[in-house]
Design a protein around this motif. Sequence first.
Motif, short mmCIF file in Angstrom:
data_model
loop_
_atom_site.label_atom_id
_atom_site.label_comp_id
_atom_site.label_asym_id
_atom_site.label_seq_id
_atom_site.Cartn_x
_atom_site.Cartn_y
_atom_site.Cartn_z
N GLU A 34 41.19 84.85 14.30
CA GLU A 34 40.74 84.75 12.92
C GLU A 34 40.19 83.35 12.65
O GLU A 34 40.69 82.37 13.20
N PRO A 35 39.17 83.21 11.80
CA PRO A 35 38.65 81.87 11.48
C PRO A 35 39.66 81.06 10.68
O PRO A 35 40.43 81.62 9.89
N LEU A 36 39.67 79.75 10.91
CA LEU A 36 40.61 78.86 10.22
C LEU A 36 39.85 78.02 9.21
O LEU A 36 39.05 77.16 9.58
N ALA A 37 40.10 78.28 7.94
CA ALA A 37 39.46 77.52 6.87
C ALA A 37 40.23 76.22 6.63
O ALA A 37 41.45 76.20 6.69
N GLY A 38 39.51 75.15 6.38
CA GLY A 38 40.14 73.87 6.04
C GLY A 38 40.58 73.05 7.23
O GLY A 38 41.28 72.06 7.06
N VAL A 95 29.91 74.43 19.35
CA VAL A 95 31.18 74.48 20.08
C VAL A 95 32.10 75.51 19.44
O VAL A 95 32.11 75.67 18.22
N GLU A 96 32.84 76.21 20.27
CA GLU A 96 33.83 77.20 19.81
C GLU A 96 35.20 76.63 20.14
O GLU A 96 35.51 76.40 21.31
N ILE A 97 36.03 76.40 19.12
CA ILE A 97 37.34 75.78 19.30
C ILE A 97 38.42 76.77 18.87
O ILE A 97 38.31 77.40 17.82
N GLN A 98 39.47 76.88 19.70
CA GLN A 98 40.61 77.73 19.36
C GLN A 98 41.85 76.85 19.26
O GLN A 98 42.17 76.11 20.19
N LEU A 99 42.53 76.93 18.11
CA LEU A 99 43.75 76.16 17.89
C LEU A 99 44.96 77.09 18.04
O LEU A 99 44.97 78.20 17.53
#
Length: 138
Positions: A34-38, A95-99
Motif C-alpha cells: 500500500e502507498p505510504l502518505a506523509g 525510485v521505488e522504495i519499500q519501508l
Amino acid sequence: MRFLICLSLFVFTTINFAQSGYLSGRVTDANTKEPLAGANVLINELENAGAATDADGKFKIKLPVGSYSARFSLIGYETVVRTDIVIKTKNELFVEIQLSPTSIKMDEVTVTADYFDKAIIENNLSTISLGVEEVHRS
C-alpha cells in the motif's frame, strides 16, 4: 552589440536552468504494498532539500546535477537510506522504495493516584441527604 547581450543572456539562463534534474518515486509498505502518505524524503548532502509523499505515496524533488543519497522515513517504519542516486541534466530518476513496519519501543509508564480522589469528594451528584423525619416516613 544588442545581439551579443541577448545571446549571452540566453546562454547564461540556458546553462543555469539546464544544470538540474528531478528525483521522483513512490514509497510503499513492504508487506501490504500500500502507498505510504506523509513519508519523509530527505537528501543527505543538501540542506533543506526534501519532500513528503502525497496520498498516493509519490514525491518529486528538483535537484542540481550530481550524486546523492536519500533517506526515507516514516514513524512506525524502519528508515531506508538509498545511496548512489545520480541526477543528470533534464532527466527524471524514478525510485521505488519499500519501508518495513517496525514496533516503537518505549520505557515503562508509572501511573500514581492520590490517596483521596478529588473527583469523588467534589462531585456528589448521586448523594442525597435525608433527615430523621424523612427516614421515619419511608
